[in-house]
Write a protein that holds these residues in place. Structure first.
Motif: not given
Lengths: 525, 369
Positions: B19, B149, B152-157
């Motif tokens: 992460q 959060p 986690r958003l970075f990981e989606i993007v």
């Protein structure tokens, strides 16, 4: 001042009178709540308590040739009449005299309850009650009460016969391959379906009662050797907190225990399939079964679970993976197609490939509405069609959908109200949203699609991107019983991606999901 | 002081090593993807720019390692907390305020350059505020949730960015000509060195490690995460610069404001459903800008919260008007780039030069104790 004093005096007197009344009442209640030795009196009291109900039957008779008066009380329809006739009435009236005369010449004195219970009543579930309130509540749930002259208590005989339907294939979750078994409305049937599904030793079924006025049984199921005890505690804590007077369906439970009631995404999964529940239990999840509904709840859930079907695992892994991929594509299509259409048509026509742009603009030239209105019109029409098809009687429903869809689509294009390409877009989104195995998620996506369309109409492609980021921000913040909703996609857990977008061969999936903190991380086998 | 750190960063708010790397990548990649080919060629003037990009990456890696080592001296503390231990209360507070100012300016600058691109390509004539404000609202909604959060958003993007970016840039192979990249080292090494400052500024991002080490579950792997993150960014920049230069040539690049976008717009692949890919590239680039903006916003709010030893929430809301004002300050696109240069210079001073003396002082003091 005077007035006040006078008032308080009056109140005192009033209180006094009330207290007296209360005392009398409680005294009379005490006397009526207990059985007396007088058979007639007892019967009278019971009659007062529940006799005004037309479906309560009082059957008075005499035991054998003894001359002892007795009466059974039961509710028509709730109790099994066959059982009553064969095992209560027959043994008390006909068989009783023969056996009794042989063994006990002296009739009246030795009519002990032990004798009745142990030798006469050939029924498995016999219980003694001493209060009339208890008797009433038992009778009203289907038991039969037996009052005998000379006994200061009553017998409660388990004669409950619930009307259940036979086990059928679940309507809301059809599979091509998989067990044709669905839950029914009876809780005992459902728990027995789970028990019969394999692992019986470690399956824990813990019973709760929910509902203040109309009490209903609720069972929390989990597998003791696997589940994280903290999760069970959390689920039980939330269930104990439920404080409503009636729980008609498990949807009530779902809404009262979910993490975030403002979210459009369901945070508890509902299913009619015992195999699905069993698979979830094996992953360390907890299931909640409620009496009176075929829908069981599974918690915690993740977004990826909502896009999975049990069939993914029943088919071989290559078709399973393919179908799963299709579903992810369907989600994207269902959410964004109309929004992207609106964004490109009304904001960035220059970004559409030239040839496509020419053909789209050619067909759209006669349409008098902006893209948003046009798309909204068609989307709302198709939503209404879907809803109508759902409510109509079964034989008409599908026909109505096809005819309505075809005719409205065709006519709208003919009339020049919408462009043909929009009809394709709308049809595509509709099909995509129906291909999602979980009905509740399908609805969520359909709602969000409208939000995406509005964003696109205000800020074009930029609006769509913002909408996506907003939705994702919401999803990464959302949790279901402490488990992040987007796991195992994020945070990255490469070992669990074997069962996310793809479905790897079963022998490669040896571990249970890590996010469930299971006691036993390895699947056996 | 010791308990304070834990109070603000609740013990549950930890991030894993991957992460951390993801945050570094996302925080590094930004405006540079669209402008780096131009800004670096302007300085270098030869096709050897890609060497400069590598050099810049190496420098960024060195700076990153120094910053991580510095943070590792003070476990579970962010730069805002330990700077006061190194150079005293006032000096530390001043430095923290400077860093907060840097993050505020960064997020203002990123959001403004996003606005400029959006206005140029997507929403002509839309007022600037109408583009900035919704972006900030969405960011705010995410940031309120805290570091987890956000991560986690970075990981989606990130995966979306990688897939679409690679797809789109490799589509331009059609107009790629190796001759545009020749000759290698035709004018010697001097021109390459001229551009090093510009390219290393494109790698501003590892400075987030000054805060992140405090959040890491395994701080011992912080160096690995930083290097991994910068390396990924390096690959992205290399691909961008090579593809853009190869297609547009040195002379073509200098005249274009957003050369990468022009590259994507300059070709059409017939026979596919999409024949133009600029919209796709824009979409992922916007998401990248969102990640930088939210992280910088969060870092600034966290700094103020730790400086004043209060809860972070009022500061998250409080810095919004400041960021908005900063983003509205530049009058035109040239002012925007000037602001960018200013941010770069500040970064060079704060994170390029300062950490080493700080590390030495910290080690010296630690040794004395």
């Amino acid at each position: 001042m005077k007035m006040k004093r006078w008032k308080s005096k009056m109140r005192k007197i009033g209180n006094h009178a009330n207290e007296n009344e209360n005392k009398q009442e409680s005294a009379s209640q005490d006397s009526t709540n207990q059985f007396s030795d007088e058979f007639i009196l007892n019967l009278e009291v019971v009659r007062k308590e529940i006799g005004h109900n037309s479906d309560v039957h009082f059957r008075e008779f005499i035991i054998g040739h003894t001359g002892i008066q007795a009466s059974i009380i039961f509710v028509e329809g709730l109790s099994d009449k066959d059982l009553i006739d064969k095992h209560i009435m027959t043994s008390l009236m006909a068989d009783f005299s023969i056996e009794y005369q042989q063994e006990q010449p002296d009739v009246k004195e030795s009519l002990s309850n032990q004798f009745i219970k142990n030798q006469v009543l050939s029924i498995s579930d016999v219980e003694e009650v001493h209060s009339i309130k208890e008797l009433a509540s038992k009778v009203l749930t289907g038991s039969t009460a037996l009052l005998i002259d000379g006994l200061s208590h009553a017998f409660i005989l388990g004669t409950t016969k619930l009307k259940t339907r036979t086990i059928e294939e679940p309507v809301s979750e059809a599979l091509v391959r998989g067990p044709r078994v669905g839950f029914t409305e009876s809780l005992s049937d459902n728990t027995s379906l789970l028990r019969g599904n394999g692992e019986t030793e470690n399956l824990s079924l813990v019973k709760f009662q929910v509902g203040k006025r109309s009490k209903k049984d609720l069972v929390v199921a989990y597998i003791n050797e696997i589940v994280d005890p903290e999760l069970v505690q959390e689920v039980e804590k939330r269930i104990k907190k439920i404080d409503v007077d009636n729980v008609p369906e498990s949807g009530y439970v779902e809404q009262l225990i979910e993490d975030n009631y403002l979210s459009p995404f369901p945070q508890v999964q509902n299913t009619e399939r015992p195999d699905r529940v069993m698979a979830a239990l094996m992953e360390g999840r907890v299931a909640i079964l409620l009496d009176g509904t075929p829908f069981a709840l599974i918690a915690p859930v993740t977004f990826s679970m909502m896009l999975q079907s049990p069939e993914d695992y029943y088919e071989r892994w290559i078709p399973g993976t393919f179908i799963r991929f299709l579903r992810y594509i369907a989600v994207v299509l269902a959410l964004f197609t109309p929004a992207v259409y609106i964004a490109f048509i009304s904001f960035h026509p220059g970004m559409i490939p030239t040839k496509l742009a020419i053909s789209i603009i050619g067909t759209k030239s006669g349409v008098p509405f902006p893209a948003l209105i046009e798309a909204l019109f068609m989307e709302i029409a198709i939503e209404i069609l879907r809803e109508a098809g759902l409510r109509l009687p079964k034989p008409i429903g599908p026909a109505m959908g096809i005819v309505g869809g075809l005719i409205i689509g065709e006519a709208a294009v003919q009339a020049g109200i919408v462009s043909p390409i929009l009809v394709i877009v709308v049809a595509l989104t509709a099909i995509s949203s129906f291909s999602i195995p979980q009905y509740s998620v399908g609805i969520t996506l359909r709602i969000l699609r409208f939000a995406a369309m509005l964003c696109a109409a205000i800020l074009g492609l930029y609006g769509v991107v913002l909408f996506f980021l907003f939705m994702m921000s919401h999803l990464v913040k959302l949790k279901s019983f402490g488990v992040p909703y987007m796991s195992p996609a994020v945070p990255y857990r490469l070992s669990e991606w074997k069962d996310l977008m793809v479905r790897m061969p079963l022998m490669m999936m040896k571990r249970r999901p890590k996010m469930m903190h299971t006691k036993d991380p390895l699947r056996k086998g | 002081m010791k308990g304070r750190g834990k109070m603000i960063i609740s013990p549950k708010d930890t991030i894993t090593t991957p992460q951390t790397a993801v945050i570094v990548i996302n925080f590094t990649l930004g405006t540079g993807i669209l402008t780096l080919p131009r800004t670096s060629v302007e300085k270098v003037h030869t096709p050897d720019v890609w060497l400069t990009v590598i050099l810049g990456g190496l420098i960024a890696m060195m700076a990153g390692i120094i910053m991580v080592k510095l943070s590792l001296q003070f476990p579970e503390k962010t730069v805002y907390q330990y700077s006061q231990e190194i150079i005293g209360k006032w000096g530390g507070s001043l430095l923290s305020l400077l860093i907060v100012g840097y993050f505020l300016t960064t997020s203002g600058f990123q959001i403004r350059s996003l606005t400029e691109v959006t206005k140029y390509l997507l929403l002509e004539g839309t007022p600037t505020w109408a583009i900035i404000m919704p972006f900030m609202w969405v960011g705010l909604y995410l940031i309120v949730g805290g570091i987890n959060p956000i991560t986690r958003l970075f990981e989606i993007v990130l995966p979306i960015t990688v897939v679409i970016f690679l797809m789109v840039t490799f589509m331009s192979f059609k107009i790629f000509e190796v001759d545009n990249l020749r000759p290698v080292l035709g004018e010697g090494i001097i021109p390459i060195l001229k551009g090093v400052k510009t390219t290393s500024l494109a790698y501003t991002g590892p400075e987030i490690m000054l805060l992140l080490v405090a959040f890491m579950k395994e701080p011992s792997k912080a160096v690995k995460a930083t290097l991994g993150g910068i390396f990924m960014a390096l690959i992205f920049y290399m691909i961008t610069v090579v593809m853009v230069l190869g297609a547009l040539s040195v002379d073509g690049v200098v005249t274009r404001t957003w050369p990468t976008l022009d590259l994507i717009r300059s070709f059409e692949l017939t026979g596919l459903i999409f024949e133009r890919f600029d919209s796709l590239l824009l979409v992922v680039w916007m998401m990248q800008m969102f990640t930088i903006f939210t992280m910088a916003h969060y870092a600034a709010a966290l700094g103020l919260a730790q400086l004043f030893k209060k809860s972070i929430h009022p500061f998250i809301y409080g810095v919004i008007p400041i960021i908005y004002l900063i983003s509205m300050t530049p009058k035109n696109i040239n002012d925007v780039f000037k602001l960018g240069n200013m941010v770069g210079t500040l970064a060079l001073f704060l994170f390029g030069l300062l950490p080493l003396p700080l590390l030495i002082v910290a080690k010296w003091r630690g040794g004395k104790q």
